[in-house]
Design a protein around this motif. Structure first.
Motif, PDB file in Angstrom:
ATOM      1  N   ALA A  82      -3.018  12.893   0.475  1.00  0.00           N
ATOM      2  CA  ALA A  82      -2.806  12.010  -0.730  1.00  0.00           C
ATOM      3  C   ALA A  82      -2.491  12.879  -1.988  1.00  0.00           C
ATOM      4  O   ALA A  82      -1.529  12.648  -2.456  1.00  0.00           O
ATOM      5  N   ASN A  83      -3.123  13.921  -1.920  1.00  0.00           N
ATOM      6  CA  ASN A  83      -3.099  14.870  -2.863  1.00  0.00           C
ATOM      7  C   ASN A  83      -1.639  15.679  -2.874  1.00  0.00           C
ATOM      8  O   ASN A  83      -0.839  15.862  -3.882  1.00  0.00           O
ATOM      9  N   ALA A  84      -1.110  15.868  -1.559  1.00  0.00           N
ATOM     10  CA  ALA A  84       0.297  16.524  -1.460  1.00  0.00           C
ATOM     11  C   ALA A  84       1.090  15.467  -1.725  1.00  0.00           C
ATOM     12  O   ALA A  84       2.212  15.710  -2.499  1.00  0.00           O
ATOM     13  N   LEU A  85       0.927  14.230  -1.368  1.00  0.00           N
ATOM     14  CA  LEU A  85       2.163  13.299  -1.898  1.00  0.00           C
ATOM     15  C   LEU A  85       2.145  13.049  -3.297  1.00  0.00           C
ATOM     16  O   LEU A  85       3.023  12.835  -3.704  1.00  0.00           O
ATOM     17  N   THR A  86       0.981  13.014  -3.873  1.00  0.00           N
ATOM     18  CA  THR A  86       0.979  12.811  -5.427  1.00  0.00           C
ATOM     19  C   THR A  86       1.683  13.934  -6.044  1.00  0.00           C
ATOM     20  O   THR A  86       2.472  13.871  -7.094  1.00  0.00           O
ATOM     21  N   GLY A  87       1.374  15.131  -5.626  1.00  0.00           N
ATOM     22  CA  GLY A  87       2.256  16.526  -5.853  1.00  0.00           C
ATOM     23  C   GLY A  87       3.822  16.234  -5.778  1.00  0.00           C
ATOM     24  O   GLY A  87       4.340  16.931  -6.644  1.00  0.00           O
ATOM     25  N   LEU A  88       4.160  15.652  -4.943  1.00  0.00           N
ATOM     26  CA  LEU A  88       5.593  15.382  -4.858  1.00  0.00           C
ATOM     27  C   LEU A  88       6.170  14.521  -5.989  1.00  0.00           C
ATOM     28  O   LEU A  88       7.358  14.753  -6.186  1.00  0.00           O
ATOM     29  N   PHE A  89       5.463  13.762  -6.614  1.00  0.00           N
ATOM     30  CA  PHE A  89       6.008  12.697  -7.642  1.00  0.00           C
ATOM     31  C   PHE A  89       5.708  13.457  -8.980  1.00  0.00           C
ATOM     32  O   PHE A  89       6.205  12.875 -10.033  1.00  0.00           O
ATOM     33  N   ASP A  90       5.083  14.694  -8.955  1.00  0.00           N
ATOM     34  CA  ASP A  90       4.895  15.478 -10.345  1.00  0.00           C
ATOM     35  C   ASP A  90       6.405  15.968 -10.830  1.00  0.00           C
ATOM     36  O   ASP A  90       6.875  16.409 -10.296  1.00  0.00           O
TER      37      ASP A  90
END
Length: 88
Positions: free
Chosen positions: A80-88
């Motif tokens: 989830a953190n890795a996916l969230t990082g893609l949106f930053d």
């Protein structure tokens, strides 16, 4: 609070609690099976030792399941953190 009569190793017990009868019977059946496993692998064992060994077996299963759940939760959080990082 209701009460449910169960049989474990041929002994009848009345269990009182808020859980459903089906749940209590399921737990009693699980404990009965674990005790029978101990008795089958160690004929002539005392009831107290059988209960302790069955309890240790159940505790081991619980501990392994908790570890597996923690690993899965950690993996999900990392993804989830890795996916969230893609949106930053």
């Amino acid at each position: 609070m209701g009460s449910t009569e169960v049989t474990i190793l041929g002994q009848k017990y009345t269990i009182k609690g808020d859980a459903s009868e089906d749940h209590i019977r399921g737990l009693a059946s699980f404990v009965d099976e674990k005790l029978k496993e101990v008795y089958n692998s160690s004929p002539g064992i005392s009831p107290l030792k059988a209960a302790i060994l069955a309890s240790l077996n159940i505790a081991d299963e619980l501990h392994k399941l908790k570890e597996a759940q923690e690993d899965i939760t950690k993996n999900i959080e990392e993804r989830a953190n890795a996916l969230t990082g893609l949106f930053d």
